[in-house]
Design an enzyme around this catalytic site. Structure first.
Site, PDB file in Angstrom:
ATOM      1  N   ASN A 403       0.828  -1.199   0.000  1.00 28.44           N
ATOM      2  CA  ASN A 403       0.000   0.000   0.000  1.00 28.44           C
ATOM      3  C   ASN A 403       0.873   1.264   0.000  1.00 28.44           C
ATOM      4  O   ASN A 403       1.020   1.920  -1.031  1.00 28.44           O
ATOM      5  CB  ASN A 403      -0.936  -0.023   1.217  1.00 28.44           C
ATOM      6  CG  ASN A 403      -2.006   1.048   1.134  1.00 28.44           C
ATOM      7  OD1 ASN A 403      -1.875   1.995   0.375  1.00 28.44           O
ATOM      8  ND2 ASN A 403      -3.054   0.888   1.914  1.00 28.44           N
ATOM      9  N   ASP A 404       1.489   1.554   1.137  1.00 25.42           N
ATOM     10  CA  ASP A 404       2.252   2.806   1.235  1.00 25.42           C
ATOM     11  C   ASP A 404       3.387   2.888   0.215  1.00 25.42           C
ATOM     12  O   ASP A 404       3.722   3.969  -0.254  1.00 25.42           O
ATOM     13  CB  ASP A 404       2.842   2.936   2.648  1.00 25.42           C
ATOM     14  CG  ASP A 404       1.730   3.133   3.688  1.00 25.42           C
ATOM     15  OD1 ASP A 404       0.645   3.614   3.294  1.00 25.42           O
ATOM     16  OD2 ASP A 404       1.959   2.798   4.856  1.00 25.42           O
ATOM     17  N   VAL A 405       3.989   1.744  -0.133  1.00 23.63           N
ATOM     18  CA  VAL A 405       5.157   1.797  -1.024  1.00 23.63           C
ATOM     19  C   VAL A 405       4.772   2.102  -2.470  1.00 23.63           C
ATOM     20  O   VAL A 405       5.644   2.257  -3.322  1.00 23.63           O
ATOM     21  CB  VAL A 405       5.972   0.480  -0.979  1.00 23.63           C
ATOM     22  CG1 VAL A 405       6.538   0.255   0.404  1.00 23.63           C
ATOM     23  CG2 VAL A 405       5.158  -0.712  -1.440  1.00 23.63           C
TER      24      VAL A 405
END
Lengths: 483, 122
Positions: A403-405
């Site tokens: 997600n964040d990456v």
């Protein structure tokens, strides 16, 4: 008359061990030579351990009566410690590798601390320099032991959530100061008043207790996703402690091996912190998860769910696919099914690559190992800096459990907590599929604009089921291989 | 002849400096894909602390020193053996395209071989 022979043999063996360690690590710079590298280092270890039994020819008069018992104890300790660890190391699942490495690392720190304890309780550290180095080594080793054990407990799920209380930082600082004060007093008492250290065994015990406590307190507030940094730091700590005790014991092999590992741990720590776009002190001393949520800019677009079968068929008809696996993939152990799907695509002539973010996992490079375990050849696995320019010319990016990456806010949104973090440019692919359990947020607690963009479709569901329906849909096409 | 090693003040600092620099350069060459095996491999290398533990234990002259020394060797041996086992296992998994994946059986055969070695050590 021949009393120099054991010394000569030990010296030569330790010299050989130091050389073999460095050559072994040198060979780890490529997947081709790395397996031989660890065997070279293993040979060095074997030589050094065997040679260290020659110490029995040079024991002091005080220890001579206990020699037979000591040898028996040494053999038992080697067999039990080595045997249990070997057995556990052979059995452990690859997903549990981070906690296993943390555990072995803690053992090394504990061993260094114990050596320091023998030196201190036995009043063997001669002179101020030796004493200071012993005490520093004891502190770092003890912190590494208790800190690694906490890291192990967190990674293993024994401790479920980061423990944070008000005033924690001040309390930790107070413990640190108290440890240093006790250490300084030990030095003053022995040097200033020329008192033997044995007269203060309770102070030595207090010193170790405070050091161990500090390791626990320092690690408790740190969250799971920051573990790559924490494990790297404790690896560096143990290396440093071993190197310092090597100086105390006048053993250059320990000094060299410890310092090489210390430098390695430092380098990895900095690399991991950079990949998270945070400073090391920020990881250690800031409660990331508790940071106030900033106001999110309005996100245009909507989430567009699609059926797994449709996503699978779209990939089969594309010419290039890049897969971005995240930690969610590792937790659910889907990588085997994923590679089955990938092989199906490859049989149809689709070019498939894996793009791995440096912090995808709970320790540096864990995702690479998990993919390798599933049978993915290492020449299909690419790192962020090598593959990021390829997304723009790729038909489909498949994001699984990450997600964040892949959150473009890291590039564009200055107010975002992850702004500046290097990300995989999955959003630049012509089309993006995201396999996700539900509509949850990432670790950083922020909405991912990628999921709302026009070229992105969400595939909701348990990934195991999703991958199976994707495989079935592609097989159901009945296309000939390599059409 | 005297082969007693004596390392004092600045000599120690030189050793630390050069070893630290060598470690930095050696590790800097390792590609990110191998960072986990590298970490467990360097974890194995600091298992050399077991040698220091053996020195302390063999020179122990009372019950307290014996028990702490025993503890040191126990932990150090665990560090070394465990670090080696997991690193060797992980590295065997990294295979290039076209190579049939290493069968668990072959890695077990290697385990037996190395076990014979560690048996000699203990």
């Amino acid at each position: 008359m021949f009393s120099f022979i054991p010394q000569l043999l030990i010296g030569s063996a330790d010299l050989a061990a130091a050389l073999l360690f460095m050559y072994g690590l040198w060979r780890m710079s490529s997947p081709v030579t790395a397996p031989s590298g660890i065997r070279v280092a293993g040979l060095g270890m074997l030589v050094a351990i065997l040679a260290s039994f020659l110490y029995l020819f040079g024991v002091s008069a005080a220890a001579a009566p206990h020699l037979l018992v000591n040898i028996a104890l040494a053999v038992i300790a080697l067999a039990v410690g080595g045997g249990v660890a070997w057995w556990s190391g052979r059995k452990v699942a690859m997903t549990s590798m981070p906690q296993m490495v943390a555990l072995y690392n803690g053992m090394g720190g504990g061993a260094a601390g114990a050596i320091a304890a023998v030196e201190l309780f036995g009043n063997r550290a001669q002179g101020a320099t030796q004493l200071v180095v012993t005490l520093i080594g004891a502190l770092i080793g003890a912190v590494s032991l208790s800190g690694s054990l906490i890291a192990w407990a967190k990674l293993d799920g024994v401790i479920k959530r980061p423990l944070r209380v008000k005033g924690q930082k001040i309390f930790n600082a107070a413990i640190m100061v108290a440890t240093l004060v006790v250490g300084a007093y030990l030095i003053y008492a022995t040097q200033g008043a020329a008192q033997p250290l044995m007269s203060a065994p309770h102070l030595i015990e207090l010193y170790f207790a405070l050091s161990l406590l500090f390791g626990v307190l320092m690690t408790l507030p740190i969250g799971g996703a920051d573990m790559p940094v924490v494990i790297s730091i404790y690896n560096a700590f143990t290396g440093l402690a071993v190197g310092l005790e090597g100086f105390v014991l006048q053993n250059p092999a320990l000094m060299i091996a410890g310092m090489v590992v210390g430098a390695a741990g430092l380098l990895l720590t900095l690399l991991m912190a950079k990949a998270m776009n945070r400073s090391v002190s920020n990881v250690l001393f800031t409660n990331f998860g508790m940071a106030p949520k900033h106001k999110q800019g309005a996100i245009k677009g909507s989430l567009k769910p699609t059926a797994p079968g449709d996503a699978g068929i779209a990939m089969r008809y594309s010419s290039s696919v890049i897969i971005v696996p995240g930690y969610g993939l590792a937790v659910a152990q889907w990588q085997g099914k994923l590679y089955e799907f990938v092989k199906l695509l490859q049989a149809g002539g689709v070019s498939v690559k894996f793009a791995v973010h440096p912090v995808a996992g709970r320790m540096p490079g864990q995702m690479d190992v998990l993919l390798a375990e599933a049978g993915v050849p290492y020449d299909m696995i690419f790192q962020l800096e090598d593959i990021n320019s390829e997304f723009a010319s790729t038909d489909i990016a498949l994001v699984i459990g990450a997600n964040d990456v892949v959150n473009p806010a890291a590039r564009t949104d200055k107010s975002s907590p992850i702004f500046g973090m290097p990300i995989l440019n999955a959003d630049q692919a012509k089309r993006v599929f995201v396999i996700k359990r539900g509509e949850g947020k990432g670790y950083a607690g922020i909405v991912n604009a990628l999921f709302y963009s026009d070229n992105c479709n969400m595939v909701y569901g348990d990934a195991q089921a999703v991958l199976i329906s994707m495989i079935e849909a592609v097989r159901g096409l009945g296309l000939p291989a390599a059409a | 002849m005297n082969f007693q090693i004596a390392i004092d003040g600045f000599v120690a600092l030189y050793i630390f400096m050069l070893a630290g620099f060598a470690g930095w350069v050696i590790i800097g060459r390792v590609p990110a894909i191998l960072h986990t095996p590298l970490m467990s491999g360097s974890n194995f290398v600091h298992g050399i602390v077991v040698v220091g533990g053996l020195y302390a234990l063999l020179n122990a002259s009372n019950g307290l020193e014996q028990s702490i020394g025993f503890f040191a060797v126990l932990l150090g041996a665990g560090n070394a053996a465990g670090g080696y086992a997991v690193t060797d296992r992980m590295l065997a998994m990294f295979q290039p395209t076209g190579h049939s994946h290493a069968h668990p059986k072959s890695s077990r055969a290697r385990t037996g071989h190395a076990k014979a070695h560690s048996g000699k050590a203990s």
